[in-house]
Design a protein around this motif. Structure first.
Motif, PDB file in Angstrom:
ATOM      1  N   VAL A   1       1.415  -0.911   0.432  1.00  0.00           N
ATOM      2  CA  VAL A   1      -0.013  -0.043  -0.093  1.00  0.00           C
ATOM      3  C   VAL A   1       0.810   1.486   0.270  1.00  0.00           C
ATOM      4  O   VAL A   1       1.478   1.200   0.952  1.00  0.00           O
ATOM      5  N   PRO A   2       1.222   1.852  -1.440  1.00  0.00           N
ATOM      6  CA  PRO A   2       1.857   2.647  -1.264  1.00  0.00           C
ATOM      7  C   PRO A   2       1.274   3.997  -0.399  1.00  0.00           C
ATOM      8  O   PRO A   2       0.244   3.991  -0.439  1.00  0.00           O
ATOM      9  N   TYR A   3       2.227   5.196   0.462  1.00  0.00           N
ATOM     10  CA  TYR A   3       2.118   5.863   0.560  1.00  0.00           C
ATOM     11  C   TYR A   3       1.501   7.430   0.246  1.00  0.00           C
ATOM     12  O   TYR A   3       0.736   8.380   0.545  1.00  0.00           O
ATOM     13  N   LYS A   4       1.890   6.991  -0.798  1.00  0.00           N
ATOM     14  CA  LYS A   4       2.074   9.285  -1.226  1.00  0.00           C
ATOM     15  C   LYS A   4       1.503   9.562  -2.634  1.00  0.00           C
ATOM     16  O   LYS A   4       1.758   9.914  -3.363  1.00  0.00           O
ATOM     17  N   LEU A   5       0.642   8.437  -3.169  1.00  0.00           N
ATOM     18  CA  LEU A   5      -0.563   8.554  -4.217  1.00  0.00           C
ATOM     19  C   LEU A   5      -1.501   9.124  -3.667  1.00  0.00           C
ATOM     20  O   LEU A   5      -2.056   9.912  -3.389  1.00  0.00           O
ATOM     21  N   PRO A   6      -1.612  10.191  -4.996  1.00  0.00           N
ATOM     22  CA  PRO A   6      -2.702  11.483  -4.667  1.00  0.00           C
ATOM     23  C   PRO A   6      -4.217  10.936  -4.602  1.00  0.00           C
ATOM     24  O   PRO A   6      -4.428   9.266  -4.857  1.00  0.00           O
ATOM     25  N   LEU A   7      -4.870  11.867  -3.847  1.00  0.00           N
ATOM     26  CA  LEU A   7      -6.107  10.480  -3.921  1.00  0.00           C
ATOM     27  C   LEU A   7      -7.165  10.463  -4.711  1.00  0.00           C
ATOM     28  O   LEU A   7      -7.375  11.469  -5.848  1.00  0.00           O
ATOM     29  N   PRO A   8      -8.282   9.522  -4.607  1.00  0.00           N
ATOM     30  CA  PRO A   8      -8.729   8.812  -5.926  1.00  0.00           C
ATOM     31  C   PRO A   8      -9.632  10.280  -6.815  1.00  0.00           C
ATOM     32  O   PRO A   8      -9.952  10.067  -7.502  1.00  0.00           O
ATOM     33  N   ASN A   9     -10.312  11.082  -5.816  1.00  0.00           N
ATOM     34  CA  ASN A   9     -10.409  12.097  -6.482  1.00  0.00           C
ATOM     35  C   ASN A   9     -10.216  13.472  -7.142  1.00  0.00           C
ATOM     36  O   ASN A   9     -10.649  14.055  -7.111  1.00  0.00           O
ATOM     37  N   THR A  10      -8.835  13.426  -6.970  1.00  0.00           N
ATOM     38  CA  THR A  10      -8.293  14.397  -7.559  1.00  0.00           C
ATOM     39  C   THR A  10      -7.582  13.917  -9.074  1.00  0.00           C
ATOM     40  O   THR A  10      -7.650  12.896  -9.470  1.00  0.00           O
ATOM     41  N   PRO A  11      -7.809  15.506  -9.514  1.00  0.00           N
ATOM     42  CA  PRO A  11      -6.886  15.156 -11.049  1.00  0.00           C
ATOM     43  C   PRO A  11      -5.074  14.458 -11.500  1.00  0.00           C
ATOM     44  O   PRO A  11      -5.254  13.636 -12.591  1.00  0.00           O
ATOM     45  N   GLU A  12      -4.757  14.279  -9.970  1.00  0.00           N
ATOM     46  CA  GLU A  12      -3.073  13.451 -10.263  1.00  0.00           C
ATOM     47  C   GLU A  12      -3.309  12.108  -9.845  1.00  0.00           C
ATOM     48  O   GLU A  12      -2.423  11.312 -10.820  1.00  0.00           O
TER      49      GLU A  12
ATOM     50  N   LEU B   1      -0.138 -11.734  -8.456  1.00  0.00           N
ATOM     51  CA  LEU B   1      -0.375 -10.313  -8.646  1.00  0.00           C
ATOM     52  C   LEU B   1      -1.438 -10.281  -8.509  1.00  0.00           C
ATOM     53  O   LEU B   1      -2.189 -10.115  -9.772  1.00  0.00           O
ATOM     54  N   LEU B   2      -1.977  -9.215  -7.774  1.00  0.00           N
ATOM     55  CA  LEU B   2      -3.514  -8.428  -7.779  1.00  0.00           C
ATOM     56  C   LEU B   2      -3.480  -7.183  -7.728  1.00  0.00           C
ATOM     57  O   LEU B   2      -2.584  -6.934  -6.338  1.00  0.00           O
ATOM     58  N   ILE B   3      -3.391  -6.214  -8.027  1.00  0.00           N
ATOM     59  CA  ILE B   3      -3.146  -5.058  -8.388  1.00  0.00           C
ATOM     60  C   ILE B   3      -4.826  -4.339  -8.520  1.00  0.00           C
ATOM     61  O   ILE B   3      -5.701  -4.023  -9.178  1.00  0.00           O
ATOM     62  N   ILE B   4      -5.446  -3.621  -7.016  1.00  0.00           N
ATOM     63  CA  ILE B   4      -6.297  -3.118  -7.264  1.00  0.00           C
ATOM     64  C   ILE B   4      -6.266  -1.482  -7.146  1.00  0.00           C
ATOM     65  O   ILE B   4      -5.226  -0.805  -6.240  1.00  0.00           O
ATOM     66  N   ALA B   5      -7.096  -0.742  -7.815  1.00  0.00           N
ATOM     67  CA  ALA B   5      -6.552   0.852  -7.994  1.00  0.00           C
ATOM     68  C   ALA B   5      -7.330   1.403  -7.218  1.00  0.00           C
ATOM     69  O   ALA B   5      -6.404   2.118  -6.553  1.00  0.00           O
TER      70      ALA B   5
ATOM     71  N   LEU C   1      -2.688  -2.991  -3.160  1.00  0.00           N
ATOM     72  CA  LEU C   1      -3.648  -1.724  -3.133  1.00  0.00           C
ATOM     73  C   LEU C   1      -3.685  -0.669  -3.267  1.00  0.00           C
ATOM     74  O   LEU C   1      -2.649   0.047  -2.633  1.00  0.00           O
ATOM     75  N   LEU C   2      -3.575   0.064  -4.768  1.00  0.00           N
ATOM     76  CA  LEU C   2      -3.281   1.731  -4.575  1.00  0.00           C
ATOM     77  C   LEU C   2      -3.505   2.976  -4.363  1.00  0.00           C
ATOM     78  O   LEU C   2      -4.317   3.407  -5.158  1.00  0.00           O
ATOM     79  N   ASP C   3      -5.005   2.546  -3.054  1.00  0.00           N
ATOM     80  CA  ASP C   3      -5.613   3.596  -3.071  1.00  0.00           C
ATOM     81  C   ASP C   3      -5.092   3.818  -1.375  1.00  0.00           C
ATOM     82  O   ASP C   3      -5.576   3.230  -0.099  1.00  0.00           O
ATOM     83  N   SER C   4      -4.685   5.253  -1.756  1.00  0.00           N
ATOM     84  CA  SER C   4      -3.834   5.435  -0.459  1.00  0.00           C
ATOM     85  C   SER C   4      -5.186   6.288   0.647  1.00  0.00           C
ATOM     86  O   SER C   4      -4.750   7.060   1.479  1.00  0.00           O
ATOM     87  N   ARG C   5      -6.245   6.269   0.055  1.00  0.00           N
ATOM     88  CA  ARG C   5      -7.103   6.485   1.562  1.00  0.00           C
ATOM     89  C   ARG C   5      -7.179   5.334   2.915  1.00  0.00           C
ATOM     90  O   ARG C   5      -7.410   5.687   4.011  1.00  0.00           O
ATOM     91  N   VAL C   6      -6.850   4.252   2.404  1.00  0.00           N
ATOM     92  CA  VAL C   6      -6.334   3.276   3.286  1.00  0.00           C
ATOM     93  C   VAL C   6      -5.572   3.559   3.768  1.00  0.00           C
ATOM     94  O   VAL C   6      -5.676   3.149   5.609  1.00  0.00           O
TER      95      VAL C   6
END
Length: 515
Positions: A324-335, A415-419, A474-479
């Motif tokens: 789970v990466p820490y510094k990804l932008p939140l899903p509701n942002t343009p980045e 490998l399972l990648i979850i956006a 799990l690439l959702d930083s809300r976690v």
């Protein structure tokens, strides 16, 4: 006592089966099911996401059903029924002291039948909801796969008006054909004013309700075609649509210029509560809730006095490696989209030389297509979007529903990648309708609906990865940035957190497999 008999017979059977898929809880579950049959007391059993995915637990309840001296109903999908009839039951019959008649069908075979009946969820619910004696009362019933029970029920209760039903209505009312035709034209105009969305469905608005009201009041109710009669009977109070807060929506085929109307209740507990009183039931699911008592599930389905049991996961054999990466932008942002695509491409490249399938789960339909196109341009035919015919090292890009429905026919991914987290989208009109119901009732719609739905979906999605202790990204930083992330991580346990990624992770995984 039946519990002791089942325990001894199943114990002997399991010892005799060389190479039989192991599950440490077979005897405990068989005793609980046997006890429920003997006492006539309902039970709710959570077997765990991995065991639920693999179906190994079914040996336990089949043994109890075969050895119980009286009638039993097993409610299961057609696929599961075939597995039971061709594999599980014949294998057990060779060892167990039981010679019970076995039938399949949509109704109880005959008043004097004493045996085991296998039936589908659709047939059983149809009989129970109609209370038409298709299945006699007081026959213990085992319902398998209750993770989907709410959807089964809501599907049975949904009433639909298809495009051809308007023709049937005009045939039934030739003198009111102009009124009917005008109502359809008005509805078409109103419905096609809705802006496009990926779900092709829309909650019915007040002007659309009023069109249907006027049509309903203009017709003689005694000669309504069945589809219209069922539709209006199920709709509780058409003159005061807001009174009962049902889900009332349309689906639109814009290219064909056609629409359908649908109605379904939101609250199911009052509808289902009488069903649980007619017979003892054993409900079996994989991972309904983190709590053993499954309070939210039971509340939604009107389940009150039941014995609850939840089997713990194997902390060694079922642990996943979770990144789970820490510094990804939140899903509701343009980045977010560019950062997500970069992460996905990095993960696929790092794992490219390791054997096994990669699955990329993306709920957003346009994003799914975009990621598919980008990866296909680099990795060619290895990349498939929602297909089941893949190479050994295939890359499957899929939405949640397709993955859930096809897990059983696909190999376990390495490998399972979850956006993003599978939180139901408020842009989906049906989700928005249910959320509005919770808001009107002054209830916490996120805690009671969105979060439990997401956690259940997550656990079922990663179950195949647990089989080979694979890697989940799990690439959702809300976690890590939201308070509910702790609950998400708890639901995904057992796990080992990964704080970095490099090719050695996948080569180590490869070496473990070859060993």
């Amino acid at each position: 006592m039946i519990e002791a008999e089942v325990h001894l017979s199943l114990h002997n059977f399991l010892r005799s089966q060389a190479g039989f898929p192991s599950w440490p809880h077979h005897l405990t579950m068989a005793r609980l099911v046997a006890r429920a049959l003997r006492l006539g007391r309902s039970a709710l059993i959570q077997v765990g996401a991995v065991c639920g995915h693999q179906g190994r637990y079914r040996t336990s309840f089949i043994a109890s059903a075969l050895m119980w001296h009286d009638s039993v109903i097993i409610v299961a999908s057609e696929t599961v029924q075939q597995r039971l009839l061709k594999v599980e039951i014949p294998r057990l019959q060779q060892w167990l002291p039981a010679n019970k008649p076995i039938r399949t069908g949509d109704t109880w075979p005959s008043p004097d039948f004493q045996g085991l009946l296998l039936t589908s969820p659709e047939a059983w619910l149809k009989g129970q909801l109609a209370d038409n004696n298709s299945f006699p009362a007081n026959i213990p019933t085992i319902i398998d796969g209750v993770d989907d029970l709410e959807e089964w029920v809501r599907s049975q209760l949904t009433q639909t008006i298809q495009p051809q039903d308007w023709d049937h209505l005009m045939l039934a009312y030739p003198y009111e054909a102009d009124i009917i035709r005008e109502a359809k034209v008005q509805l078409t105009h109103e419905l096609f004013q809705h802006p496009k969305n990926p779900y092709h469905c829309y909650l019915i608005s007040q002007p659309e309700i009023e069109i249907l009201q006027r049509l309903y009041l203009a017709l003689d109710k005694n000669i309504l075609p069945d589809a219209w009669r069922n539709f209006w009977q199920q709709f509780p109070n058409l003159e005061d649509y807001s009174a009962e807060y049902p889900l009332f929506w349309s689906t639109i085929a814009r290219r064909q210029g056609l629409f359908s109307l649908h109605y379904a209740p939101i609250e199911l507990s009052k509808i289902l509560a009488p069903i649980w009183q007619r017979q003892p039931v054993v409900l079996i699911g994989s991972a309904l809730e983190p709590e053993t008592e499954a309070p939210l599930f039971r509340q939604r389905l009107g389940l009150e006095d039941v014995t609850c049991l939840k089997f713990a996961a194997d902390s060694q054999g079922e642990a996943i490696q979770l990144y789970v990466p820490y510094k990804l932008p939140l899903p509701n942002t343009p980045e977010f989209q560019p950062a997500l695509i970069h992460q996905v491409r990095t993960l696929v490249c790092l794992s490219a030389t390791a054997p096994g399938m990669t699955v990329i789960l993306i709920g957003d339909v346009p994003l799914k297509a975009r990621v598919g196109a980008i990866l296909a341009s680099e990795f060619g035919s290895r990349v498939q979007v929602e297909k089941t015919c893949l190479d050994e090292n295939g890359i499957l890009i899929t939405g949640w529903e397709f993955w859930r429905e096809n897990q059983s026919v696909l190999p376990s991914p390495r490998l399972l990648i979850i956006a993003t987290l599978p939180l139901p989208s408020l842009e989906n009109p049906l989700v928005a309708g249910r959320v509005a119901h919770y808001k009107r009732s002054h209830q916490d719609w996120f805690r009671l609906y969105l979060l439990p739905t997401a956690m259940n979906e997550l656990q079922r999605a990663i179950a195949p990865v647990r089989e080979n202790q694979g890697i989940v990204a799990l690439l959702d930083s809300r976690v890590v940035n939201r308070s509910y992330g702790v609950q998400i991580l708890s639901a995904l346990s057992p796990l080992a957190r990964l704080n970095y990624l490099d090719p050695s992770l996948f080569s180590a995984h490869n070496e473990d497999d070859s060993a």
